[in-house]
Design a protein around this motif. Structure first.
Motif, PDB file in Angstrom:
ATOM      1  N   CYS B  15       0.849  -1.189   0.000  1.00 17.60           N
ATOM      2  CA  CYS B  15       0.000   0.000   0.000  1.00 17.60           C
ATOM      3  C   CYS B  15       0.891   1.248   0.000  1.00 17.60           C
ATOM      4  N   VAL B  16       0.417   2.309  -0.629  1.00 17.80           N
ATOM      5  CA  VAL B  16       1.183   3.554  -0.679  1.00 17.80           C
ATOM      6  C   VAL B  16       0.276   4.700  -0.256  1.00 17.80           C
ATOM      7  N   SER B  17       0.803   5.625   0.535  1.00 23.06           N
ATOM      8  CA  SER B  17       0.004   6.805   0.867  1.00 23.06           C
ATOM      9  C   SER B  17       0.847   8.061   0.697  1.00 23.06           C
ATOM     10  N   ILE B  18       0.163   9.162   0.441  1.00 22.93           N
ATOM     11  CA  ILE B  18       0.828  10.451   0.248  1.00 22.93           C
ATOM     12  C   ILE B  18       0.278  11.447   1.253  1.00 22.93           C
ATOM     13  N   ASP B  22       1.859  20.836   2.930  1.00 18.88           N
ATOM     14  CA  ASP B  22       1.153  22.081   3.240  1.00 18.88           C
ATOM     15  C   ASP B  22      -0.174  21.752   3.901  1.00 18.88           C
ATOM     16  N   GLY B  23      -0.117  21.118   5.029  1.00 17.99           N
ATOM     17  CA  GLY B  23      -1.350  20.729   5.705  1.00 17.99           C
ATOM     18  C   GLY B  23      -1.953  19.527   5.037  1.00 17.99           C
ATOM     19  N   GLY B  24      -2.954  18.993   5.623  1.00 15.88           N
ATOM     20  CA  GLY B  24      -3.576  17.810   5.052  1.00 15.88           C
ATOM     21  C   GLY B  24      -3.056  16.555   5.712  1.00 15.88           C
ATOM     22  N   TYR B  25      -3.835  15.489   5.583  1.00 13.36           N
ATOM     23  CA  TYR B  25      -3.500  14.237   6.234  1.00 13.36           C
ATOM     24  C   TYR B  25      -3.210  13.179   5.191  1.00 13.36           C
ATOM     25  N   PRO B  26      -2.514  12.145   5.569  1.00 19.57           N
ATOM     26  CA  PRO B  26      -2.152  11.135   4.577  1.00 19.57           C
ATOM     27  C   PRO B  26      -3.386  10.467   3.972  1.00 19.57           C
ATOM     28  N   ALA B  27      -3.274  10.153   2.680  1.00 20.83           N
ATOM     29  CA  ALA B  27      -4.343   9.415   2.007  1.00 20.83           C
ATOM     30  C   ALA B  27      -3.692   8.373   1.112  1.00 20.83           C
ATOM     31  N   THR B  28      -4.340   7.230   0.994  1.00 16.76           N
ATOM     32  CA  THR B  28      -3.758   6.181   0.155  1.00 16.76           C
ATOM     33  C   THR B  28      -3.977   6.524  -1.319  1.00 16.76           C
ATOM     34  N   ILE B  29      -3.110   6.005  -2.176  1.00 13.61           N
ATOM     35  CA  ILE B  29      -3.281   6.213  -3.609  1.00 13.61           C
ATOM     36  C   ILE B  29      -3.853   4.938  -4.223  1.00 13.61           C
ATOM     37  N   ASN B  30      -4.440   5.098  -5.397  1.00 10.45           N
ATOM     38  CA  ASN B  30      -4.920   3.932  -6.120  1.00 10.45           C
ATOM     39  C   ASN B  30      -3.770   3.344  -6.928  1.00 10.45           C
ATOM     40  N   ILE B  31      -3.638   2.047  -6.883  1.00 11.93           N
ATOM     41  CA  ILE B  31      -2.535   1.401  -7.572  1.00 11.93           C
ATOM     42  C   ILE B  31      -3.070   0.684  -8.815  1.00 11.93           C
ATOM     43  N   THR B  32      -2.650   1.176  -9.968  1.00 14.05           N
ATOM     44  CA  THR B  32      -3.070   0.562 -11.220  1.00 14.05           C
ATOM     45  C   THR B  32      -2.425  -0.816 -11.337  1.00 14.05           C
ATOM     46  N   LEU B 131       8.434  -3.034  -5.486  1.00 17.17           N
ATOM     47  CA  LEU B 131       8.701  -1.627  -5.195  1.00 17.17           C
ATOM     48  C   LEU B 131       8.680  -0.795  -6.470  1.00 17.17           C
ATOM     49  N   GLU B 132       9.149  -1.379  -7.568  1.00 16.94           N
ATOM     50  CA  GLU B 132       9.141  -0.645  -8.825  1.00 16.94           C
ATOM     51  C   GLU B 132       7.705  -0.378  -9.276  1.00 16.94           C
ATOM     52  N   HIS B 133       6.858  -1.391  -9.131  1.00 14.93           N
ATOM     53  CA  HIS B 133       5.440  -1.210  -9.474  1.00 14.93           C
ATOM     54  C   HIS B 133       4.841  -0.087  -8.610  1.00 14.93           C
ATOM     55  N   LEU B 134       5.158  -0.110  -7.328  1.00 14.22           N
ATOM     56  CA  LEU B 134       4.627   0.922  -6.433  1.00 14.22           C
ATOM     57  C   LEU B 134       5.163   2.301  -6.812  1.00 14.22           C
ATOM     58  N   ARG B 135       6.437   2.333  -7.248  1.00 13.01           N
ATOM     59  CA  ARG B 135       7.002   3.624  -7.656  1.00 13.01           C
ATOM     60  C   ARG B 135       6.241   4.177  -8.864  1.00 13.01           C
ATOM     61  N   GLN B 136       5.950   3.298  -9.831  1.00 16.04           N
ATOM     62  CA  GLN B 136       5.233   3.753 -11.012  1.00 16.04           C
ATOM     63  C   GLN B 136       3.849   4.274 -10.638  1.00 16.04           C
ATOM     64  N   ALA B 137       3.180   3.537  -9.753  1.00 11.16           N
ATOM     65  CA  ALA B 137       1.853   3.974  -9.318  1.00 11.16           C
ATOM     66  C   ALA B 137       1.955   5.319  -8.600  1.00 11.16           C
ATOM     67  N   GLU B 139       4.242   7.615  -9.107  1.00 13.65           N
ATOM     68  CA  GLU B 139       4.491   8.672 -10.078  1.00 13.65           C
ATOM     69  C   GLU B 139       3.201   9.076 -10.777  1.00 13.65           C
ATOM     70  N   GLN B 140       2.365   8.076 -11.087  1.00 19.17           N
ATOM     71  CA  GLN B 140       1.057   8.389 -11.687  1.00 19.17           C
ATOM     72  C   GLN B 140       0.236   9.279 -10.761  1.00 19.17           C
ATOM     73  N   ALA B 141       0.247   8.925  -9.478  1.00 19.01           N
ATOM     74  CA  ALA B 141      -0.536   9.696  -8.513  1.00 19.01           C
ATOM     75  C   ALA B 141       0.015  11.116  -8.398  1.00 19.01           C
ATOM     76  N   LEU B 142       1.344  11.240  -8.471  1.00 19.65           N
ATOM     77  CA  LEU B 142       1.948  12.575  -8.378  1.00 19.65           C
ATOM     78  C   LEU B 142       1.572  13.415  -9.588  1.00 19.65           C
ATOM     79  N   VAL B 143       1.554  12.769 -10.763  1.00 24.78           N
ATOM     80  CA  VAL B 143       1.154  13.489 -11.966  1.00 24.78           C
ATOM     81  C   VAL B 143      -0.283  13.971 -11.827  1.00 24.78           C
ATOM     82  N   ALA B 144      -1.136  13.093 -11.293  1.00 19.86           N
ATOM     83  CA  ALA B 144      -2.535  13.469 -11.124  1.00 19.86           C
ATOM     84  C   ALA B 144      -2.671  14.631 -10.148  1.00 19.86           C
ATOM     85  N   ARG B 145      -1.765  14.698  -9.179  1.00 21.12           N
ATOM     86  CA  ARG B 145      -1.871  15.760  -8.170  1.00 21.12           C
ATOM     87  C   ARG B 145      -1.303  17.078  -8.656  1.00 21.12           C
ATOM     88  N   SER B 146      -0.098  17.002  -9.214  1.00 27.72           N
ATOM     89  CA  SER B 146       0.583  18.266  -9.487  1.00 27.72           C
ATOM     90  C   SER B 146       1.086  18.388 -10.919  1.00 27.72           C
TER      91      SER B 146
END
Lengths: 364, 621
Positions: B15-18, B22-32, B131-137, B139-146
């Motif tokens: 599982c991965v969470s971000i 700047d404030g905010g609480y951790p939330a899990t990301i969706n893993i493709t 871990l590589e799969h999680l890294r890719q997921a 990165e996808q989540a980061l793209v979706a965020r920022s």
């Protein structure tokens, strides 16, 4: 819009412009006739580019072997535009006489006839081929159409070769002495390029036809990847298929509905339905978030006000007059707060048999 | 740094969470992940299993992911389903293999006992792929965020079991680096679960801040039972020195051993019981039906344990064939049976002195190993608390920190006053109640051990890890004082005349005391080694989780009996050209790095040259 129609329209314009243009052209424009021809040629070049891109898009996935022909066509078209643009901008030398004009005129007329012919052929292939008019791309057209369409393509080939010959012989025989050699060569390059272009076009058509209709011919490239459906065609089919196979894999849904229930007793049906219920419920819960639309009980009274969302309520029984309506809840309805279907990655061909669940073989 | 990322690389699920800084609480990301041939979708958890497909088993590109157009190996939900039907091609429990000193963890040995001739993976490589799969997921989540996928904006915290020894920690760290995650910070999983509880209580903004739920002198047991492993940790709550922003201090004072026992064992136990029951009713089931039975048993267990009103649950088992009506077998699982098997089988009311039998080699088999020898969590818990008491006794400073209550009483254990549950098993209230009841009976008659309500038990570790990273970066929030969970020793051969048939005792010297904080390093004076240049030198390496009192340089007699031997250490000094076989005097410099790994260096006495000691990962014969 079908590429066949587009070709037909453009080539008709060119043909009309070339033949009638000379006769109908106002006096004031006769002097500028060279520019007019140049513009026509530029239009032709643009057409070739457009056509080449269309072809490339269509063939890139299905027949990678053809893409290079289409790409060549684009390049040649672009080259033509560049050359003609040069003519359009630079005023033609006044020395160009009527002989040279007519020679160019003939060449262009032949050219447009070829395009017309080619367009007719394409139209035939795309529109009139039986079964090919709805959601089928050319690849699905039956082989019966093959014999009818080979002719126009051969005709195109013959025509373009003839034209090449004409251009070459005309330019040798009829070049006036007073024309500077440089300009002559320039014009020949343009027209030779056009002719070459057409030759390539015809070759592409022949290759394609062999690939599509001859099917088993060993000389053609085998069709490997499935054809991608266009945006409207088959959209969502893959997702439905994937969902159906999920219901089968997890909940044996297809097994359940495909079997004749009448021969089994209630105990057997009950046992099977538990399997289906447990599995399918898990799938539904995973991809949807289902809750009743009406929070209350069934059988209770409900008033539907004027502003109520018509999607939420289905009125049955004696529905007369205007809202508010008073009634009794027969079914409380269902809604889903989530729609997260798994995505299907490869295109689905709805006309071919699609696998829901494969044959399972235990290797011992 | 913009984000803190928590990665829970689990034995059965990851599982991965971000957390946005700047404030905010951790939330899990969706893993493709691949859900089937040509089907991809997102799930919050990624099954930590890898299926090695046969060539042409699926169409070309049908196992493609957005970042991986063509791969024969699948990770995630589909791998687990497919692998259940073809176990020879399924890599699973790679994490348990990673901490198994009996195998070479860089050798392609997985799937274990598979007859595959090629394509096998090493435990290290499998972990790296997850871990590589999680890294890719990620990165996808980061793209979706920022809009950009820059891992440079993230502090990444990777959790490991508290029971992992230094070698397994180092391997995990290295796998993360090779998976492109950079220099990750390591955090123990039970600590992460504890942080998740703190984050949860802050996020809810309730009147009850976490610090009002515990008080100085409390001893919190973190009880983490996942699908395949159990992990215990004790966290002591102490009063902070006056003048600090927080009124309380948290100390992680003991960690448990690696126990391969979890929820999957319970599902299997139920399934075997049901199989026997069906066979008594006259129905024999085959291997494929058994797989369906395990699924049905899991669903039935969850319902029976969560709803006391249900007396029995009907179980239906179809065959693999299409004929559903004619061949479906049915039976029922009664509440009494399930309770007897699960609650009394795995959480029996045992005496505090009942410990599991001697530790056996773990990880060599999967299901059945711990199940067959000692399924009772209660006994494992008793052993853990007993060892924790032993650990505290060895160190007066630790004893003082703890307060008297935890160490008093008749029972030879440390007495926890509160329990934080984590892991899917503890969704069932009846199991939580049973653990509290058993603990209560050990503590003293009539005393109660309270439960601390945690957050979402499947994702808590990842959420807590992201919270920890954010707290580190912003300086807000509390940090559990932990340091190394064990003390480490290097073996010294005693100079003795050789006597046939007699193995001389091994003396060991403490090089890293328990509780050494990250970012510390020191020179080991008083022990000088003579290293022969040009050939590799090997040292025996030991650790202990119960010797908190040892300080650096403490000598331990009979090390091979009193300490746990870990992988040996090797160092090779480049040969000096002028003098072959030269003996170089060196001293040892241990470093606990900022990210939580351990490094050992040999430093030349007379120059600033130094050489790093490496763990020898070959199994010891």
């Amino acid at each position: 819009m079908h590429t066949g129609y587009m070709r037909l329209a453009i080539s008709a314009i060119i043909a009309v412009a070339l033949t009638a243009g000379r006769l109908l052209m106002p006096e004031s424009l006769i002097d500028d006739y060279a520019g007019y021809v140049a513009m026509t040629l530029a239009g032709l070049g643009a057409y070739m580019v457009v056509e080449g891109i269309l072809m490339l898009r269509r063939t890139a996935v299905q027949r990678p072997g053809e893409s290079k022909w289409s790409a060549t066509r684009i390049l040649l078209g672009a080259f033509l535009i560049l050359l003609i643009a040069g003519v359009g901008i630079l005023p033609l030398p006044p020395e160009i006489g009527s002989v040279a004009e007519s020679y160019r005129w003939i060449a262009l007329a032949v050219l447009s006839v070829y395009v017309l012919c080619e367009a007719l052929m394409a139209r035939h292939r795309f529109v009139e081929a039986p079964g090919a008019d709805t959601n089928q791309s050319a690849g699905q057209a039956p082989r019966a159409a093959a014999s009818q369409t080979v002719k126009p393509i051969k005709r195109g080939l013959v025509l373009s070769v003839l034209m090449l010959f004409l251009i070459v012989s005309y330019s040798k025989a009829m070049t006036p002495d007073f024309l500077p050699a440089g300009l002559e060569a320039y014009r020949d390059v343009v027209l030779a390029a056009v002719a070459l272009l057409i030759l390539i076009d015809a070759l592409v058509a022949v290759r394609k036809q062999r690939g599509e209709y001859a099917g088993s011919s060993e000389t053609t490239q085998p069709i490997k990847a499935p054809r991608p459906p266009s945006i409207q065609e088959g959209a969502g089919y893959g997702e439905v298929l994937a969902f159906l196979s999920l219901l089968q894999e997890k909940g044996r849904f297809i097994d359940f509905v495909m079997e004749d229930v009448t021969t089994f007793n209630d105990t057997q049906v009950a046992a099977a339905s538990r399997v289906v219920h447990q599995g399918c419920a898990a799938v539904i819960r995973e991809y949807f978030e289902i809750a009743p639309v009406h929070g209350g009980k069934e059988g209770e009274k409900l008033t539907i006000d004027k502003g109520a969302d018509p999607d939420h309520y289905r009125l049955v029984g004696k529905v007369t007059g205007a809202p508010p309506f008073h009634g009794v809840v027969l079914h409380r309805g269902w809604k889903t707060a989530k729609l997260a279907l798994p995505r299907y990655a490869t295109p689905v061909d709805p006309s071919a048999p699609n696998i829901i669940t494969p044959v399972e073989v235990e290797v011992r | 740094m913009k984000y803190s990322v928590g990665i829970d690389l689990g034995t059965s699920n990851s599982c991965v969470s971000i957390c946005d800084l700047d404030g905010g609480y951790p939330a899990t990301i969706n893993i493709t992940q691949v859900l089937g041939p040509s089907v991809i979708g997102e799930k919050p958890l990624l099954a930590s299993v890898l299926y090695l497909s046969i060539e042409n088993e699926f169409g070309r590109g049908t196992l493609a992911l957005p970042w991986n157009p063509d791969d024969a190996a699948v990770i995630g939900a589909f791998a687990r389903e497919r692998g259940a039907l073809a176990p020879d091609r399924l890599v699973s429990s790679a994490k348990s293999w990673l901490c198994n000193p009996q195998v070479d963890r860089h050798a392609p040995i997985l799937p274990w006992k598979s007859e595959l001739e090629e394509g096998k993976l090493s435990p290290f490589e499998a972990s790296r792929r997850y871990l590589e799969h999680l890294r890719q997921a990620l990165e996808q989540a980061l793209v979706a965020r920022s809009g950009t996928a820059s891992l440079g904006d993230c502090m990444i915290v990777l959790t490991v079991p508290a029971s992992f020894d230094e070698v397994a920690r180092e391997l995990t760290h290295q796998a993360a680096r090779e998976a492109g995650l950079g220099n990750v910070t390591l955090l123990e999983e039970p600590q992460a679960a504890f942080y998740a509880w703190i984050a949860g209580s802050e996020a809810r903004q309730t009147v009850e801040h976490w610090s009002s739920e515990v008080r100085a002198g409390d001893l919190v047991l973190v009880c983490d039972v996942g699908g395949g492993t159990a992990d215990f940790t004790l966290i002591a709550v102490a009063a902070a020195e006056a003048g600090l922003s927080q009124a309380l201090e948290l100390h992680r004072i003991a960690v448990g051993e690696h126990i391969l026992l979890g929820g999957d064992n319970m599902d299997l136990a139920l399934a075997y019981a049901l199989k026997d029951q069906m066979s008594a009713e006259g129905h024999e089931i085959d291997h494929w039906q058994f797989l369906s039975l395990v699924h049905a048993a899991r669903a039935a267990k969850e319902r029976l344990l969560s709803d006391a009103a249900i007396a029995e649950i009907p179980i239906a088992v179809p065959t693999r064939g299409a004929s559903l009506f004619a061949n479906t077998l049915s039976t029922t699982l009664s509440r009494a049976r399930a309770m007897a098997l699960i609650v009394d089988g795995y959480f029996p009311r045992t005496e505090v002195t009942e410990l599991p039998k001697a530790r056996k080699s773990v990880g060599l088999q999967e299901f059945g190993l711990d199940y067959a020898t000692e399924p009772a969590f209660s006994k494992h818990l008793a052993r853990f608390l007993t060892r924790a008491r032993e650990n505290v006794r060895s160190d007066p400073a630790l004893a003082q920190l703890l307060g008297d209550w935890a160490q008093s009483g008749d029972a030879p254990i440390l007495r926890p006053s509160a329990v934080l549950f984590n892991g899917g098993v503890f969704h069932a209230e009846v199991l939580r109640e049973r653990v509290l009841e058993v603990l209560g009976s050990w503590v003293e008659p009539g005393a109660s051990v309270k439960e601390i309500k945690g957050v979402g038990r499947d994702t808590a570790v990842a959420l807590g890890a992201a919270y920890y990273g954010a707290a580190q970066l912003t300086g807000r929030g509390i940090k559990i004082r932990a340091g190394t969970s064990r003390s480490y020793y290097i073996g010294l051969e005693s100079p003795m005349p050789a006597v046939p048939g007699y193995t001389p005792p091994v003396k060991a010297i403490c090089i890293v005391p328990q509780g050494s904080e990250e970012g510390t390093e020191w020179d080991l004076t008083g022990a000088e080694f003579g290293l022969v240049t040009g050939e590799p030198v090997e040292f025996r390496f030991f650790s202990s989780a119960v010797r908190a009192g040892d300080r650096i340089g403490t000598k331990v007699e009979n090390a091979d009996k009193t300490l746990d031997e870990t992988s040996s250490l090797t160092v090779a000094l480049p040969p000096v050209v002028s003098e072959a076989q030269q003996v170089v005097p060196v001293t040892l410099r241990p470093i606990v790095t900022e990210v939580g790994t351990l490094e050992l260096w040999m430093c030349h006495r007379h120059s600033d040259r130094k050489w790093k000691l490496e763990f020898n990962l070959r199994p010891q014969k």
